[in-house]
Design an enzyme around this catalytic site. Structure first.
Site, short mmCIF file in Angstrom:
data_model
loop_
_atom_site.label_atom_id
_atom_site.label_comp_id
_atom_site.label_asym_id
_atom_site.label_seq_id
_atom_site.Cartn_x
_atom_site.Cartn_y
_atom_site.Cartn_z
N LYS A 29 0.86 -1.18 0.00
CA LYS A 29 0.00 0.00 0.00
C LYS A 29 0.90 1.23 0.00
O LYS A 29 1.43 1.63 1.03
CB LYS A 29 -0.93 0.00 1.21
N GLU B 139 9.31 1.19 11.69
CA GLU B 139 10.33 2.23 11.81
C GLU B 139 9.59 3.56 11.86
O GLU B 139 8.98 3.98 10.88
CB GLU B 139 11.32 2.21 10.65
N CYS C 193 13.34 10.62 8.79
CA CYS C 193 13.27 10.34 10.23
C CYS C 193 14.64 10.38 10.90
O CYS C 193 14.72 10.59 12.11
CB CYS C 193 12.59 9.00 10.47
N GLU D 139 8.82 15.67 16.92
CA GLU D 139 9.46 15.64 15.60
C GLU D 139 8.81 16.69 14.71
O GLU D 139 7.61 16.64 14.45
CB GLU D 139 9.32 14.26 14.97
#
Length: 341
Positions: free
Chosen positions: A28, A104, A138, A235
């Protein structure tokens, strides 16, 4: 479930070990990059060596299909790269079937610069590491921790290094920072940066949105000492970096570990022993010494704490797509008298 920020690499590192382990897959891709993923997967889907139904792809603008994957008893494992919030949603949806997960997730990567480092040499590398994919990675540098004796030098050098990076169209060879993924993301990131600038101890460089087409945002760097500030903990997925100072190795490690995340970090020093000593103390899945964002297909990557579970890359990536089984066979022949040696 593939994110939009690195659609080729993040797809390949998930589907590769899955196929190597003999699994069928359902992919996906993110809605923002669905056309790219379709072109990328085209040769694989039409390869006559691959049986029909081994690799399957579907696209959606929402999340209903992804939720079905996470909750379905017919799916044994989910591999997801993305935000911590979505990772937690996937864990909740997968709980009833207790399927395996490789997640992750977010990060707040720090770069620790010791007193012996050459600030003028290190700062441009940190600027590049902070703005990789316009900060939409990230493992991008979010926090720079520098020895107090080099604080002023780092403020100057990092500000100059970020100012020197040209923001523009990625097809322009002079550009070093491209756009954010879309205007909505740019506006959300810009709003967080504006709030951070209003609360920071010192704003060294304040970014701005560029006029015209494209979701462009210039870099921001602030100095702040309180690690509890929202912009030191959350973040911010864009070209935003903070600078803070420390006096001792112990303080640097404590500051770096003062976060819910644990994806990656880097040490910058000419003292190899100090670099290794502090790298072992950092609660991160990857620690680089005198480098940042150096990733290898052969070396495992993944996070501690709320940066995820499982590992991608390397031999251990296969473990998430396999199950261990213990089979014992008793010696001898059943029903034939005494067992033969």
């Amino acid at each position: 479930i593939v994110p939009w920020n690195a659609p080729a690499v993040l797809l390949a590192r998930g589907i590769g070990p899955a196929l190597a382990a003999g699994c069928t897959t359902v992919i996906k891709p993110a809605a923002q990059t669905v056309l790219f993923n379709a072109a990328f997967l085209g040769p694989l889907l039409h390869d006559p060596r691959l049986p029909a139904g081994v690799v399957n792809v579907f696209a959606e603008t929402g999340h209903d299909g992804a939720r079905l994957l996470a909750s379905s008893p017919n799916v044994d494992m989910i591999c997801f790269t993305g935000s911590t919030a979505v990772g937690k949603d996937i864990m909740r949806s997968a709980a009833d079937t207790m399927k395996k997960l490789s997640l992750e997730l977010g990060g707040k990567s720090c770069a620790i610069v010791l007193a012996d480092a050459d600030i003028d040499a290190v700062a441009p590398k940190l600027a590049a590491a902070a703005t990789i994919i316009t900060g939409q990675q990230c493992t991008a540098v979010r926090r720079v921790l520098v020895h107090r004796s080099k604080l002023d030098a780092m403020k100057r050098a990092l500000t100059q290094a970020l100012q020197a990076l040209t923001v523009g169209n990625g097809l322009d060879a002079a550009s070093r920072i491209g756009p954010l993924i879309d205007p909505t993301s740019r506006d959300r990131v810009a709003a967080m940066i504006d709030r951070a600038c209003n609360e920071a101890d010192d704003v060294l460089l304040r970014g701005r949105s560029l006029e015209g087409a494209g979701a462009f945002l210039t870099p921001t760097v602030v100095h702040h000492q309180d690690t509890s500030a929202f912009f030191m903990q959350e973040e911010i997925f864009g070209p935003f970096v903070t600078i803070e100072s420390f006096e001792t190795e112990a303080e640097a490690v404590a500051r770096a570990n003062d976060t819910i995340f644990g994806l990656s970090a880097s040490m910058w020093t000419n003292d190899g022993a100090a670099g290794l000593r502090m790298a072992r103390a950092l609660r991160n899945g990857t620690v680089w010494i005198n480098a940042h964002n150096t990733l290898f297909a052969e070396a495992e990557t993944g996070g501690y704490r709320q940066s995820g579970i499982g590992r991608l890359h390397g031999y251990d990536a296969l473990a998430d797509f396999t199950e261990l089984k213990h089979i014992y066979q008793a010696p001898g022949v059943v029903g034939r008298g005494e067992a033969r040696g």
